[in-house]
Design a protein around this motif. Sequence first.
Motif, PDB file in Angstrom:
ATOM      1  N   ILE A 107      13.560 -44.463   9.255  1.00 16.91           N
ATOM      2  CA  ILE A 107      13.085 -43.091   9.433  1.00 16.91           C
ATOM      3  C   ILE A 107      14.290 -42.172   9.310  1.00 16.91           C
ATOM      4  N   ASP A 108      14.286 -41.323   8.288  1.00 17.54           N
ATOM      5  CA  ASP A 108      15.364 -40.366   8.054  1.00 17.54           C
ATOM      6  C   ASP A 108      14.812 -38.961   8.281  1.00 17.54           C
ATOM      7  N   VAL A 109      15.588 -38.137   8.970  1.00 15.86           N
ATOM      8  CA  VAL A 109      15.163 -36.777   9.291  1.00 15.86           C
ATOM      9  C   VAL A 109      16.281 -35.813   8.932  1.00 15.86           C
ATOM     10  N   GLU A 110      15.925 -34.711   8.303  1.00 16.20           N
ATOM     11  CA  GLU A 110      16.874 -33.640   7.997  1.00 16.20           C
ATOM     12  C   GLU A 110      16.305 -32.343   8.552  1.00 16.20           C
ATOM     13  N   TRP A 134      12.904 -32.092   6.338  1.00 20.96           N
ATOM     14  CA  TRP A 134      12.073 -33.161   5.784  1.00 20.96           C
ATOM     15  C   TRP A 134      12.213 -34.420   6.627  1.00 20.96           C
ATOM     16  N   VAL A 135      11.218 -35.305   6.452  1.00 17.32           N
ATOM     17  CA  VAL A 135      11.210 -36.615   7.104  1.00 17.32           C
ATOM     18  C   VAL A 135      10.856 -37.632   6.031  1.00 17.32           C
ATOM     19  N   ARG A 136      11.579 -38.743   6.020  1.00 13.76           N
ATOM     20  CA  ARG A 136      11.272 -39.839   5.094  1.00 13.76           C
ATOM     21  C   ARG A 136      11.084 -41.109   5.916  1.00 13.76           C
ATOM     22  N   ILE A 137       9.971 -41.784   5.690  1.00 15.28           N
ATOM     23  CA  ILE A 137       9.689 -43.055   6.373  1.00 15.28           C
ATOM     24  C   ILE A 137       9.497 -44.089   5.269  1.00 15.28           C
ATOM     25  N   ALA A 138      10.332 -45.122   5.288  1.00 18.09           N
ATOM     26  CA  ALA A 138      10.270 -46.154   4.254  1.00 18.09           C
ATOM     27  C   ALA A 138      10.318 -47.515   4.904  1.00 18.09           C
TER      28      ALA A 138
END
Length: 65
Positions: A49-52, A59-63
């Motif tokens: 889970i990456d958050v900026e 943005w949020v990225r969940i991979a």
Amino acid sequence: MPQNANGNEVIPSARRLIKSLRDMGYDFASAVADLVDNSIEAGASLVAIDVEFDGDDSWVRIADS
């Protein structure tokens, strides 16, 4: 991606979707938890889970993998 009647790609409005889900009582934390649960159930060995945080450009990225 969805397309309109002219065959052009239509990018959904994340802001509108989030507002609609929030109006139904579905909050951001629940959405993230559901995505992580889905990854685990699908057998993922890693969920990232990456958050900026950058105002309107946040943005949020969940991979998973």
